[in-house]
Each structure stands twice: as C-alpha cells, then as structure tokens.
Design a protein around this motif. Structure first.
Motif, PDB file in Angstrom:
ATOM      1  N   VAL A  83       0.856  -1.189   0.000  1.00 24.34           N
ATOM      2  CA  VAL A  83       0.000   0.000   0.000  1.00 24.34           C
ATOM      3  C   VAL A  83       0.894   1.242   0.000  1.00 24.34           C
ATOM      4  CG1 VAL A  83      -1.901  -1.129   1.227  1.00 24.34           C
ATOM      5  CG2 VAL A  83      -0.140   0.096   2.531  1.00 24.34           C
ATOM      6  N   ALA A  84       0.275   2.398  -0.216  1.00 22.76           N
ATOM      7  CA  ALA A  84       0.978   3.674  -0.138  1.00 22.76           C
ATOM      8  C   ALA A  84       0.160   4.649   0.683  1.00 22.76           C
ATOM      9  CB  ALA A  84       1.233   4.254  -1.533  1.00 22.76           C
ATOM     10  N   CYS A  85       0.838   5.468   1.469  1.00 24.76           N
ATOM     11  CA  CYS A  85       0.169   6.548   2.196  1.00 24.76           C
ATOM     12  C   CYS A  85       0.549   7.909   1.617  1.00 24.76           C
ATOM     13  CB  CYS A  85       0.511   6.486   3.675  1.00 24.76           C
ATOM     14  SG  CYS A  85      -0.361   5.184   4.548  1.00 24.76           S
ATOM     15  N   TRP A  86       1.079   7.903   0.423  1.00 22.27           N
ATOM     16  CA  TRP A  86       1.417   9.135  -0.298  1.00 22.27           C
ATOM     17  C   TRP A  86       1.028   8.883  -1.751  1.00 22.27           C
ATOM     18  CZ3 TRP A  86       6.264  11.153  -2.881  1.00 22.27           C
ATOM     19  CH2 TRP A  86       6.288  12.554  -2.889  1.00 22.27           C
ATOM     20  N   GLU A  87       0.058   9.625  -2.258  1.00 20.77           N
ATOM     21  CA  GLU A  87      -0.580   9.245  -3.514  1.00 20.77           C
ATOM     22  C   GLU A  87       0.341   9.297  -4.731  1.00 20.77           C
ATOM     23  OE1 GLU A  87      -3.235  12.157  -5.639  1.00 20.77           O
ATOM     24  OE2 GLU A  87      -3.464  12.884  -3.590  1.00 20.77           O
ATOM     25  N   PHE A  88       1.444  10.019  -4.664  1.00 19.59           N
ATOM     26  CA  PHE A  88       2.369  10.065  -5.798  1.00 19.59           C
ATOM     27  C   PHE A  88       3.028   8.712  -6.046  1.00 19.59           C
ATOM     28  CE2 PHE A  88       1.864  14.366  -4.328  1.00 19.59           C
ATOM     29  CZ  PHE A  88       1.748  15.088  -5.507  1.00 19.59           C
ATOM     30  N   LEU A  89       2.913   7.799  -5.094  1.00 21.05           N
ATOM     31  CA  LEU A  89       3.521   6.478  -5.238  1.00 21.05           C
ATOM     32  C   LEU A  89       2.514   5.393  -5.609  1.00 21.05           C
ATOM     33  CD1 LEU A  89       5.953   6.606  -2.187  1.00 21.05           C
ATOM     34  CD2 LEU A  89       6.452   7.107  -4.586  1.00 21.05           C
ATOM     35  N   THR A  90       1.255   5.749  -5.841  1.00 15.30           N
ATOM     36  CA  THR A  90       0.266   4.718  -6.176  1.00 15.30           C
ATOM     37  C   THR A  90       0.563   4.009  -7.510  1.00 15.30           C
ATOM     38  OG1 THR A  90      -1.225   6.456  -7.012  1.00 15.30           O
ATOM     39  CG2 THR A  90      -1.555   5.702  -4.748  1.00 15.30           C
TER      40      THR A  90
END
Length: 414
Positions: A83-90
């Motif tokens: 998962v990611a908690c920073w959308e630039f890494l989705t």
C-alpha cells in the motif's frame, strides 16, 4: 505474521494504516528516504513503526531503481501486500503488486489515477460524466485549445499532477488565465522526494453545483461504493478545502447518482483492488460530474470521521484488501462527524489560536503549527494551522456546531 509493504508513511493517513495493521497482527515494512524520515515524520509515526515494523530506505525519484529494489525486498521478506500513504507512489504500488502477483490495480492504467491529463482522457473514453477538459503545455496552446473546445470563462486551471488543492484557480479572463497557468507550472518536482511531474496544465469547464466526496472499495474487480459526504471549499479564485462532514444529507436518488458515477470512474481507471477517493459535483438538475479520483485512502482525517460516524474503518479495509482478505463494509453506527480546518487571514508568524472551546459537538481540537511557527497565506491546504473534529447525531447538527466554532475562532498572525 503477515507482512505489509507501506510506501511512504509521511501522509496523514499513515497513523491509521499503522494502527490497523497492528490490530490485524500484520508486520509493516515502511519504505521512505532517510532524510524524509528524519525531517518529515512525526514522533507518533516513528514510534508506531518502531513498535510494529521496520524501516527501509530508497530513492523514489528513481522509480525504476526503486521498483527493482522493492521487488527484491518483498520477495525476500515474503510480503503479502503493498500500500501507499502518499498518492504520488500509487502507480509504483500497482507495478509492484503486478510483479509480485499480489492484489493491486491495473498497472497499465495506474498513472491515470495520478495524472489528471490522462485521467480526463480515460473518463472521456469510458463515458464517465466529467467536465470538458483541455491539457495544454504552453499558454499559447491553452488559449487555442480553450477556443477550440468552446469553453467560456470562468474555467478551472490546475497542474496535471499535484495534490492538496495546490495550484488550483478559478479564472475569469485571459489575463487571469496567464497568471494561473504560470502558477500551475511553477513546481515540476514533487517534494520532498524530487519526483518529476507532468508539465502540462489542466484547463477545465467550471462546474457549479455542490461538491461531495465518496470512496469506493474494489475487491478482485468488484467495485462497491460507500456513501457520499460533504466537501467544503473556499470561494474566490483559489479553492482550498476547509472541511468535510460525514455523511452528506441527501435524498436516495442523489446518493444513487453519486455512487454510480464513482463506480464508473473507478472502473474506467483500472481500480480493481483497494480504495479509491472520488470528488464529484451534484448539479441542480440531478446529474453529476466527476472532478477527479485518487487510488488511495482519503486524507484530512476522513478515516477518523468515517469510523466515528459510521463505524467503518477504511484503513483496516485498505490493509485487508491489500493482503487478499475479505473486508466488512457494514456500518455499525448511525451518527455524523465533521472536521473544519483553521487558517490564517494572511501569511506570517503564528502568534495564537483562541476561541475553539470544548463544549457541545467538539470532540477534538489540535494545532498543526505551534505559536512561533511560519504560516502560509490562505489559498491551498498548506495554509492550515490546525483543525477541529466534531461529532453529533446528524450532519445538520455537526454543520451548525462547526459554523459556531469557526465564527468564534481567532487565528492571530504577526
């Protein structure tokens, strides 16, 4: 113990994901950069990582190198979800899960969940109701494309890749368009990781109506919408978010319209496993337009509001879906909750915040900038200095209490 790879825990959803993983007895491997961890992570997040996981450092500005490193790491650690908690890494999450054979979104379309230029094209191709959009690279091209598309002022101008209402403007003339265009192109690397951003600018038809947000939950390609909630933004040229109320008080037909549009948007962008956050507008004629979608948890502490108002833990759902588990989407409460952000009238040095009070519907208040700290002029979400969370039986009660709180609060800036 199952293991979860979490890319970048500096966002305000990180604490919720770390707590959910702990409660599910899942070990978390947090991936960040050493400098980001040192300078950007809160003491609370650092403590939660120490208690239930470990840190790995990488360079996210080198996406191919990060993909290779994290694929090897995930295989060596027998990771069960990403998962990611920073959308630039989705988009990187989608590529990782595809390579590892784990639940995740379509990697060939994942960039469309992050890049609004590609998103607009996908919405048009799949018949998702959305604003008319042109995507110029230069100001001269902007004038030409606006005329060719038959757009008239006002229009919305924003960067192709940004977040937090940064660089979003509503403009009413050619002169304002030039100023807004330059602002939208002024930051082409996303800090603190230095990730390069698309230099195109989005120019969209201005949509009136009322703005709402909604999440969808996708499990193995089946997309289920949750319920819509209010999104409040400032007026004028700059449109920053100043609050949310969960849920929105809407008739059944309006809820159905918003939910159907949200599902169609998620399907168009290849969201097959996980949570998507969708922002929409409901028009006076009962139709809707999808403004944008992010393949991520909602920010602004909406995870806490949803849990408080409806008993639905979106962070827990996010972790469960990533690990291939079946989540529960059943509401266990029937109340309302809201958040309102505190902002200064101008930039400067914060002297004090007063007048919040602790009575009535106020459940929590917190400063995110301490007195003596620098504050930005209002215009985007980075100008916030704190927030108030409210809880009551109905959305109307939350909204009334929030209005009283904001009327009494004074943010003093030197």
């Amino acid at each position: 113990m199952p293991k979860l790879l979490l890319l970048e825990a500096m966002g305000n959803t990180a604490e919720y994901v770390l707590d959910a993983a702990r409660d599910l007895k899942v070990e978390v491997i947090v991936v960040t950069h050493e400098d980001v961890h040192e300078d950007w992570y809160s003491p609370a997040v650092k403590r939660k990582i120490e208690e239930n996981g470990k840190l790995v450092f990488t360079d996210f500005s080198d996406s191919e190198g990060a993909l290779r490193q994290l694929t090897e790491l995930a295989r060596a650690e027998d990771v069960g979800g990403v998962v990611a908690c920073w959308e630039f890494l989705t988009p990187l999450v989608a590529r990782l899960t595809a390579d590892l054979g784990l639940p995740g979104n379509d990697p060939s379309r994942a960039i469309s969940c992050r890049n609004k230029r590609i998103m607009a094209r996908a919405f048009a191709e799949h018949g998702v109701p959305a604003p008319t959009t042109v995507t110029p690279r230069t100001l001269e091209e902007a004038y030409d494309l606006v005329e060719a598309a038959g757009l008239s002022y006002p229009v919305v101008v924003k960067p192709a890749e940004q977040s937090g209402s940064w660089g979003v403007s509503v403009v009413h003339s050619d002169e304002e368009l030039a100023t807004a265009f330059a602002a939208a192109q002024s930051h082409l690397f996303q800090m603190p990781h230095g990730i390069p951003l698309d230099p195109h600018v989005i120019v969209q038809e201005y949509i009136g109506g009322t703005e709402f947000s909604i999440e969808t939950v996708a499990v193995r390609g089946v997309v289920t919408p949750l319920f819509p909630y209010d999104k409040f933004t400032t007026g004028g040229a700059r449109r920053a978010e100043f609050g949310h109320t969960v849920p929105a008080e809407l008739d059944d037909a309006s809820v159905d319209t918003l939910q159907r549009a949200a599902v169609s948007a998620a399907q168009a962008l290849g969201v097959t496993d996980g949570i998507a956050h969708i922002e929409l507008k409901l028009l006076a004629d009962g139709t809707t337009r999808v403004i944008e979608l992010g393949a991520r948890l909602p920010g602004d502490h909406i995870v806490a509001l949803m849990r408080q108002a409806r008993g639905i833990d979106e962070a827990r759902i996010y972790v469960q879906v990533a690990l291939g588990l079946e989540p529960s989407l059943t509401a266990t409460a029937n109340t309302a909750a809201g958040i309102r952000f505190l902002t200064p009238s101008r930039g400067g040095v914060l002297r004090s915040v007063s007048g919040i009070g602790n009575a009535g519907a106020v459940a929590l208040s917190r400063l995110t900038v301490q007195p003596g700290g620098s504050v930005r002029a209002p215009g985007d979400n980075d100008a916030r200095v704190g927030y108030v969370i409210l809880h009551a039986d109905t959305a109307a009660e939350v909204n009334a209490a929030a209005a009283e709180v904001l009327a009494d609060v004074t943010v003093e800036v030197a």
